[in-house]
Motif scaffolding. Structure first.
Motif, short mmCIF file in Angstrom:
data_model
loop_
_atom_site.label_atom_id
_atom_site.label_comp_id
_atom_site.label_asym_id
_atom_site.label_seq_id
_atom_site.Cartn_x
_atom_site.Cartn_y
_atom_site.Cartn_z
N ASN A 113 1.25 58.02 76.48
CA ASN A 113 2.18 57.70 77.57
C ASN A 113 1.96 56.25 78.02
O ASN A 113 1.06 55.57 77.55
CB ASN A 113 2.02 58.68 78.75
CG ASN A 113 0.61 58.71 79.30
OD1 ASN A 113 -0.06 57.68 79.40
ND2 ASN A 113 0.14 59.89 79.66
N ARG A 141 6.96 54.27 92.51
CA ARG A 141 6.57 55.47 91.77
C ARG A 141 6.80 56.74 92.58
O ARG A 141 7.31 57.73 92.06
CB ARG A 141 5.08 55.37 91.37
CG ARG A 141 4.77 54.34 90.31
CD ARG A 141 5.57 54.59 89.03
NE ARG A 141 5.41 55.94 88.53
CZ ARG A 141 6.36 56.60 87.88
NH1 ARG A 141 7.56 56.06 87.68
NH2 ARG A 141 6.13 57.82 87.44
N ARG A 161 8.34 54.51 84.31
CA ARG A 161 7.22 54.77 83.42
C ARG A 161 7.49 55.93 82.47
O ARG A 161 6.80 56.04 81.45
CB ARG A 161 5.95 55.10 84.23
CG ARG A 161 5.50 54.03 85.20
CD ARG A 161 4.95 52.82 84.50
NE ARG A 161 4.51 51.81 85.47
CZ ARG A 161 5.27 50.84 85.95
NH1 ARG A 161 6.53 50.72 85.53
NH2 ARG A 161 4.79 49.96 86.82
N ARG A 162 8.39 56.83 82.79
CA ARG A 162 8.60 58.06 82.04
C ARG A 162 10.05 58.19 81.59
O ARG A 162 10.97 57.66 82.21
CB ARG A 162 8.24 59.28 82.89
CG ARG A 162 6.76 59.47 83.15
CD ARG A 162 6.09 60.03 81.91
NE ARG A 162 4.70 60.39 82.14
CZ ARG A 162 3.91 60.93 81.21
NH1 ARG A 162 4.41 61.21 80.01
NH2 ARG A 162 2.65 61.22 81.47
N SER A 212 11.67 60.88 81.93
CA SER A 212 12.35 61.59 83.02
C SER A 212 12.79 60.63 84.11
O SER A 212 13.82 60.86 84.77
CB SER A 212 11.43 62.66 83.61
OG SER A 212 10.21 62.10 84.04
N ASP A 213 12.04 59.54 84.33
CA ASP A 213 12.49 58.51 85.29
C ASP A 213 13.83 57.94 84.86
O ASP A 213 14.73 57.74 85.68
CB ASP A 213 11.47 57.36 85.36
CG ASP A 213 10.09 57.79 85.81
OD1 ASP A 213 9.95 58.88 86.41
OD2 ASP A 213 9.14 57.02 85.57
N LEU A 254 9.06 56.98 74.57
CA LEU A 254 10.08 57.14 75.61
C LEU A 254 11.34 57.80 75.06
O LEU A 254 11.98 58.60 75.75
CB LEU A 254 10.40 55.78 76.24
CG LEU A 254 9.27 55.18 77.08
CD1 LEU A 254 9.59 53.76 77.48
CD2 LEU A 254 8.99 56.03 78.32
N GLU A 303 10.51 61.45 75.05
CA GLU A 303 10.50 62.01 76.40
C GLU A 303 11.91 62.22 76.92
O GLU A 303 12.20 63.26 77.55
CB GLU A 303 9.73 61.08 77.34
CG GLU A 303 8.23 61.08 77.13
CD GLU A 303 7.50 60.29 78.21
OE1 GLU A 303 8.07 60.08 79.29
OE2 GLU A 303 6.34 59.88 77.97
N THR A 346 13.50 65.94 77.63
CA THR A 346 13.97 66.20 79.00
C THR A 346 15.42 66.65 79.00
O THR A 346 15.78 67.64 79.67
CB THR A 346 13.81 64.92 79.85
OG1 THR A 346 12.43 64.56 79.91
CG2 THR A 346 14.33 65.14 81.27
#
Length: 388
Positions: free
Chosen positions: A11, A45, A316-317, A319-320, A357, A360, A364
């Motif tokens: 990650n 965050r 960062r993710r 999902s973000d 990413l 991810e 998601t």
């Protein structure tokens, strides 16, 4: 090496941890730090935790389709590297490494005015011109030279940064002397000696310079001196009138970077720009500001559906990224993650970041019962306010 990287890095936070081990403190802190108390940095965050994703099941699924077309430009992914200054100080030719990887994944690379590698070098290395993030200098002739370099390289889109006319205080940089030291001091030599891998790679070809201003005596010699001079020379009188002048001088696409208030977004639309970047500069400017993700829906309403809405700060993710797109953003720019990745392992590490990413985001979406980003937009109401 690639297998080892894949085992050690699963990650973005892993990249950050390994990058700090490799970089001298002055550069690691420059990447990570925020303004004053770093409250906005932290809020960026925390803001993502205030939204929850809705899970749908027993729906037909296909391989995730992640392509987007902000402003009519087809891209294979909904995120890419935002402008980060001095990537070439974290890994030699770091700007080129990130730009090459972005080209392979068919997303734009946004080059900073403070990039070590210049427009010509990046264009030659990738076979295509980057987008260019413009900091306006107090000298109109310098700005004209930047635009001329963009035209010569075939740049199509400029990101005018407007939230740094007043430079905030980043206390980590004050302690380390970043932008105040103009040469390698004994204290810096000690930091470099404690990071031998970085030192060997970085110093074997001579300490880097910012290519865009290399050879200009008013900016100094060497990246440390140029960093301070570039910042000191920023135009502190940015106005909507100067935006109009730039619009007249630049015939390509123009994006305003650094808008975080709906009233400013409405004004930008009225001025006829091609888009904006909703950004608080990664928490590096106004302390105690709002999380960028918390402003996406309001800014989208103020901006309307025509101009492109980019967003950065705190991502960062995967999902973000999904949350931002569901709330109305068209594309996500990421700064620190790409800086950490290139510092950790160069071009191969940046490729790995893209893959992580991408995976991810795809997972998601599928767990939300979706097969594409288009479905995410069409469904609506899949990102909900959340309180524990």
């Amino acid at each position: 090496m690639m297998r080892q990287l894949e085992r050690r890095v699963v990650n973005v936070d892993d990249f950050a941890r390994l990058a700090r081990r490799r970089l001298p403190r002055i550069f690691a802190d420059y990447i990570e730090g925020g303004a004053f108390s770093e409250t906005t940095l932290a809020r960026n965050r925390v803001g993502f935790d205030r939204y929850a994703l809705s899970q749908r099941v027993l729906r037909p699924l296909a391989d995730p389709e992640l392509s987007v077309s902000p402003g009519g430009r087809k891209m294979d992914l909904p995120f890419g590297p935002g402008p980060v200054g001095f990537l070439g100080l974290y890994r030699r030719d770091g700007d080129v490494s990130v730009a090459r990887s972005a080209a392979r994944h068919n997303v734009p690379y946004v080059m900073s005015t403070f990039s070590i590698n210049g427009l010509e070098t990046i264009t030659r290395a990738t076979g295509r011109a980057p987008d260019f993030q413009l900091y306006l200098d107090r000298d109109p002739e310098v700005n004209a030279s930047y635009l001329a370099a963009c035209r010569a390289s075939g740049v199509e889109q400029i990101f005018l940064t407007v939230d740094t006319a007043i430079t905030s205080v980043r206390e980590r940089d004050v302690r380390n002397g970043f932008r105040s030291v103009d040469r390698i001091t004994p204290a810096l030599l000690w930091q470099f000696a404690r990071r031998p891998a970085w030192s060997f790679e970085m110093l074997r070809g001579g300490f880097p310079e910012v290519e865009l201003v290399a050879g200009r005596p008013e900016f100094g010699k060497g990246a440390l001196a140029q960093a301070g001079n570039l910042s000191a020379r920023l135009d502190k009188d940015l106005t909507w009138e100067k935006l109009r002048r730039l619009r007249d001088d630049w015939q390509g696409r123009l994006i305003i970077k650094g808008i975080s208030d709906p009233a400013d977004a409405e004004r930008a639309r009225a001025e006829g720009v091609d888009g904006i970047v909703l950004s608080n500069h990664g928490g590096r400017q106004l302390d105690h500001g709002m999380a960028a993700i918390s402003r996406v829906a309001d800014i989208r309403r103020a901006l309307g559906e025509g101009p492109v809405l980019y967003v950065d700060s705190g991502f960062r993710r995967g999902s973000d990224i999904v949350k931002a797109l569901a709330l109305g953003a068209d594309f996500v720019l990421m700064g620190r993650p790409f800086a950490w990745a290139v510092a950790t392992g160069g071009e191969a590490a940046v490729d790995h970041l893209f893959r992580l990413l991408r995976a991810e985001i795809g997972i998601t979406l599928q767990l939300m019962g979706l097969s594409s980003l288009a479905e995410l937009r069409q469904e609506g109401n899949l990102v909900l306010p959340f309180q524990a």
